[in-house]
Structures are given as structure tokens and as C-alpha cells.
Design an enzyme around this catalytic site. Sequence first.
Site, PDB file in Angstrom:
ATOM      1  N   CYS A   1      28.208  -0.304   3.454  1.00 53.84           N
ATOM      2  CA  CYS A   1      27.439   0.889   3.830  1.00 53.84           C
ATOM      3  C   CYS A   1      26.372   1.166   2.769  1.00 53.84           C
ATOM      4  CB  CYS A   1      28.350   2.105   3.971  1.00 53.84           C
ATOM      5  SG  CYS A   1      29.077   2.660   2.412  1.00 53.84           S
TER       6      CYS A   1
ATOM      7  N   ASP B   1     -16.693  -2.324   2.447  1.00 46.63           N
ATOM      8  CA  ASP B   1     -17.708  -3.153   1.801  1.00 46.63           C
ATOM      9  C   ASP B   1     -18.604  -3.724   2.903  1.00 46.63           C
ATOM     10  OD1 ASP B   1     -18.933  -4.811  -0.262  1.00 46.63           O
ATOM     11  OD2 ASP B   1     -17.893  -6.461   0.726  1.00 46.63           O
TER      12      ASP B   1
ATOM     13  N   ASP C   1     -13.688  -7.969   0.425  1.00 46.39           N
ATOM     14  CA  ASP C   1     -13.313  -9.385   0.493  1.00 46.39           C
ATOM     15  C   ASP C   1     -13.656 -10.177  -0.748  1.00 46.39           C
ATOM     16  OD1 ASP C   1     -16.114  -9.376   0.895  1.00 46.39           O
ATOM     17  OD2 ASP C   1     -15.976 -11.366   1.797  1.00 46.39           O
TER      18      ASP C   1
END
Length: 750
Positions: A13, A434, A636
Site C-alpha cells: 500500500c 521563438d 529550438d
Amino acid sequence: MDTITLKLRGMSCASCANSIEKAINSVPGVSECNVNFGAEQATVKYNPQKTDIKQIQDAVDAAGYSANPLQEQEMITGEDDEEKAARIAESRELMHKLIVGGVISIILIVGSLPMMTGLHLPFIPTWLHNPWLQLVLTVPVQFWCGYGFYIGTWKALKRRNATMDTLIALGTSAAFFYSLFATVFPDFFINQGLMPEVYYETAAVVITLILLGKFFENRAKGQTSEAIRKLIGLQARDARVIRNGEEIDVPIQEVQLGDIILVRPGEKIPVDGEVIQGRSTVDEAMVTGESVPAKKQPGDEVIGATINKTGSFKFRATRVGKDTVLSQIVQLVKQAQGSKAPIQRLADQVTGWFVPVVIAIAICTFVIWYTLGNISLALVTTVSVLIIACPCALGLATPTSVMVGTGKGAENGILIKGAESLELAHKIQTIILDKTGTLTEGKPTVTNFITVGGTANQNELKLIKLAASLERNSEHPLAEAVVRYAEYQNVEITDVDNFEAVAGSGVQGYVSDKLVQIGTQRWLEELGIDTNLFGEQKQTWESLGQTVIWIAVDGQVEALMGIADTLKATSIEAVRVMQKLGLSVVMLTGDNRPTAEAIASEVGISLVFAEVRPDQKAAVVKSLQQQGKIVAMVGDGINDAPALAQADVGMAIGTGTDVAIAASDITLISGDLRSIVTAIKLSRATINNIRQNLFFAFFYNVLGIPIAAGILFPIFGWLLNPIIAGGAMAFSSVSVVTNALRLRNFKLKG
């Protein structure tokens, strides 16, 4: 700091998970430990100079559990053979106990029906209610089927702790040994004016129901990792490698960096690489989530496990083994599934003191009813309280939803590094995009070309040939766009004589005995060349964010070319949907303001930060955060990494650089900005699912425990039978996991 993932055994548990967490965190040198009850794993950060894996394992052993490090290959491929065999054996043993417990429980219930209902049922033989027979039948259920609960209780007692096993063992033992005493010494009760009632069926049925709940819970928990199994199943088994001029089939594990691999139509691409010969289209949907096949030609990257569609090609292996995109995806998803969301802290705090409080409530319940003179009622209510209380539902509420949510994201090309990022994403208020490579394709493209004679004239291809032949000798990004444009037009490129590049101005040289000069208007005017012919066209193109270059042949302007970093096909739609969701969308770029504003206007963004240096991008993010906004940054490039790290949630375009991806919290593999919307919707759906689970888990215990204690008995005469309490307890965990599994069917797109 080193990080290790441990496979745990022996947990029953969420209280067990807390015990393990405390044990590992107490080891000197351990800085952080997250135990995922759903995944049965622990992620540990530790200082190898202060401790080692052996000490951490010893701490887990001392707490009554076992831990083994996940091997690198196992983290990529999932269960090893030994673990899989152990899991199958455990499931088989559980099934055997269920069959024995189920058959005996049915016999005991049938035999007890006359006593439970108070009715005379002639079709039930009286000997079935014989307490000695019921005792003999109950013993194997109590001590063989319920053996694991006693072992768990003993381990917990040795470390002065209490778990769900403690509650089950106490509750069923109370019912069994009370019945045993009534069977052996019935006169004791008769002399006090009480009936020597037995509750063997209660002990047997409760144990059987809880085992049934565990069986279904284990099956359901196994489904939470279905996404990982799907990803792992995508891998190719073999690769056709060209070595020493011969084609040979080798297992994927034997592919080496630099190997040349041949892929035919319909075959899976075995590892990551770069196309060196041939052209084709590749179905990358299983990795990127994109349904449209991607065109591949020499120089393009291919991803392992994707499917080649139309043509044959050869590629050079650039990533193998654990370094392939698919392997990294699997590792990232497992890392996320093993992490802990902030919303889980409340559940952890509750489960930490839950079992001791339940035991205290059970003792108080017994004392109160016994004091009131009803020993039978005292026993029934005490057993009901111990049985109905279930910390498992609380412990499973968050991790199961996180496991399914992150797996669902991976199926759709969204990699979430941790549960904290998944939770935080639903709070995003401002998204910074961007420009280059995020909103746009990331590489300049010729968008307009006009000659003195207009377009589509015979001289056009000759001018393209002259321009591309000259620009092929330049390393400028705009020159690459001109060369690609010529290749697209199937124009032959020839040699250049006396090539010269003039920094910041242009290039010139002789092509086919003609002097060709390509560059800015200012440079051509300095050379004495008249540029008035295309003045109006130049202004129009520049207003659209295009860079304009002039082409002169033998001292005369012959053509004008517009070059732009074109928008991705989905950028406008993605921005519109983000704004529709109530998000403030901002554009951030290092480009000049006219170009930036032209692009922003085209996609519908009003707030633009232009001409921002890489070191200033993080400051822009911080300034928006200081306004009290939860900010996501999408980028990126290497220059985006500081801003991605500064943002509350950093999202990297998967087609970008490794540095940007490493600095982000979420990676969008496909580069499609609609994945941002998908990620936010996924976050919202997962958090809603977690809240539902926590509500039901808390509501169940808050409502169930008082009723089990008999609070309604004096008013309405209602009493919760321990058998019903056992059934409710068993299926509470199953219901939480089942609710989490609904996320698998959630429609992320659209």
C-alpha cells in the site's frame, strides 16, 4: 550527484511507499528519493562519495522490503525475463488463493444465510452452519490465503510501523479468533446471556475480496505502462547492414555507429541515422504523432522504429542502442512516470498517519460499544473500521494518472520529463514563442523570384542557373536557399571562375563567361548599377518580412529574389487555438523588428520582443514572471536554452538542438506547434483526473469509516457488514486505477 532507479518488491500500500521513502532518505548522502507505488520503483539521487547503492539497498531491506537497481537495458526494454517470470508466478499464486478462498467463502455464506437473514431456509442443510465445520473450512483461507497479510504486519511491527496489511490482519484475526473462542467456549457467552455467534464467513470473505481487489488492481496497474510497451514493441528486430560490400542481416543490438544500412519499402528503420543514398517517404507517426509521411532524401535524418513507405534508401547509423530517439523516449517516459507531482504531497501526508489513526478509531469504537454492553456490536464495528479503511486508493490516486498521462503524451509525440511539469502546464498563462525554427521552418526559402521579363519566361531558368552556380560557393544561409531553389527547379549548376565574396554586401564571379553579381541594393548601386527598375517590388516584399537580393548580369539588373524563413503550415492555427484557450501569446526573436512584426502580424501575435540577444531572452521571461504570470517558453536553438530553463515550463521543439531539449521540461518531437495545445490539454485532463481520484479516495474514507464505526446505528439501525466493508475496500483501489485508465481514451487533438 548520481541518479539510480530501483525496482521495489514487497509493497502492499501507499504507507509502504512512505516507509521506503523515509528509509532511503535517512541514508547519509541521499539528497532526494521519490517512491512510485504504482510503478513499484524508487528514483534516488545520491552523492557517490558519501554512500553507494549497497547502503541504499540495505536501508530498504531493513525497512522490510527489497530493492534492485534497474539495468540500463531493462530501463529501455522493460521487464527482464526473471522479473517477468516472478510476476507471472505471483499472479498464478494469487489466482490459486482466489479459487480456494472463493469456493470456501461461498460455502460459508450459504451455511450462514439462516443466521444472517433470520429466516428458515429448508434447502440449506443445518450442518453447514456447524461452527466446527466452519472453523476447519476457514483455517486455510485465514492462514494460507491471508498469509501475506500476516507477513506484512510482522515486518511493519519490527520497524514500528503500520500498513494496510496491519489493518487487514487485525480485522480478520479479530473476527476469526472471536469465532474460535465462541466455538471452543460457547458456555462463556451463554452464561452471560449472549448467543455464541461466529463470524468465520466474515474473515474468509473479506480476505477473498481483498485478494480479488489486488488481482484486479495488479492487472489495471499493468495497463498504465501500456504506452511504454507499445513504444518498445515498435523496435525493429534486425537490420540489413552493408559490410565489405555484402548485405547481411544482423540483430539490432549488433548495429554499430557508422554502419551503412539498407531499408526497403515497408520495412522498419532499425536505428537513427542520416540518409546517404536514395529517396523515400517515412511514416513517423509512432514517434512524432504526425500522420503525414515525411519525405526523405540524402542529408535528412531518419528515426529508428519508423516505417519506410515508398522507396529504398541507404543511411549511415548515427545513434544506436540507448542513444536512439526511441530509447531516449522510453527512458524519459519512465523517468516521468517515476516522478512525483506536487499535488501528491497532500496524499503522502495523509497516508503517513492514516493507518495509526484508523487503528486508534477502531480501538475507540470497540471500547464505546463494549462499554454500552454490546460485545457483538463492538466486534462487528471494530472489524468493519479496520477493513474499510484503505490508504491504497490515496496512494494510487496521483501516480497512476501521471503514468497514463505521460504515456499518452509519448504516444502523441510529447515527452514530459516529470510529473511536476505535467501538473504545472495546466496553469500556464503566457506562452513565449521563438520565431526561427519554432513559428517558422527554421531555414530560409526563396518565396519570390521575378525577372526583367516578368515570371515564367524562357530567361528565368537561365538566371536561376547563374545565381545558384554562384551562390553554391558561398556559406551564407541565404545562399543555401538559392541553391535549394535551383535544385527544386531541376536546374543544372555549373562551375564558377574568379569567385569573390564581399562581406555584408554580396558575391560575384564568372559563370559561363558572364559576370554575375548578387547582393544588396546598396552594393549594386556602389558598383554603378541602376536598381530603379524593381524599387516598388522591393518595398512590398520587405514589408512582408522578406530579405531581398538583387541579381545583375554583365552590369545590368536582371532579376529580384525574395527570401524568407516561411511559417510552418500549422503556426497560424496553433496561435489562434492558444489564444482561444485564454493564453497570452508572445513572440521573442533576435531578428530585426520589421521582419519580426511582419511574421507576428501574419500569425496574429500583438506583443513582440525583437532584436533580443540570446543572453537577454531569459531576462524577458523573468520580466513576465515578475508580473505574476506562469510562463511557458517554446524554442529550438542553443540560444533559447537559458530562456527555456528560466521559464516555469520550458518546451523544446524536438527537431531542434540537444541543448535546447536538455534545458526544457517538455519536448515536442514533431515540431508542430499544435502539440503545445495538446500538451496543455493533456495536463488539464490529467490534473482533473487526479483531482477526481483524490476526491473519491478522501470521500470514501471520510464517509465510510464513521458508518463502519456504527454512527448511524442509534438513529436508523443501519450497520455496515464487515463483508460489505471488505468489498468496498477492495474495489476502491480498483476504481481509482480504472478512472486513471480513462485517460488512455482521451482525445488529445481537435
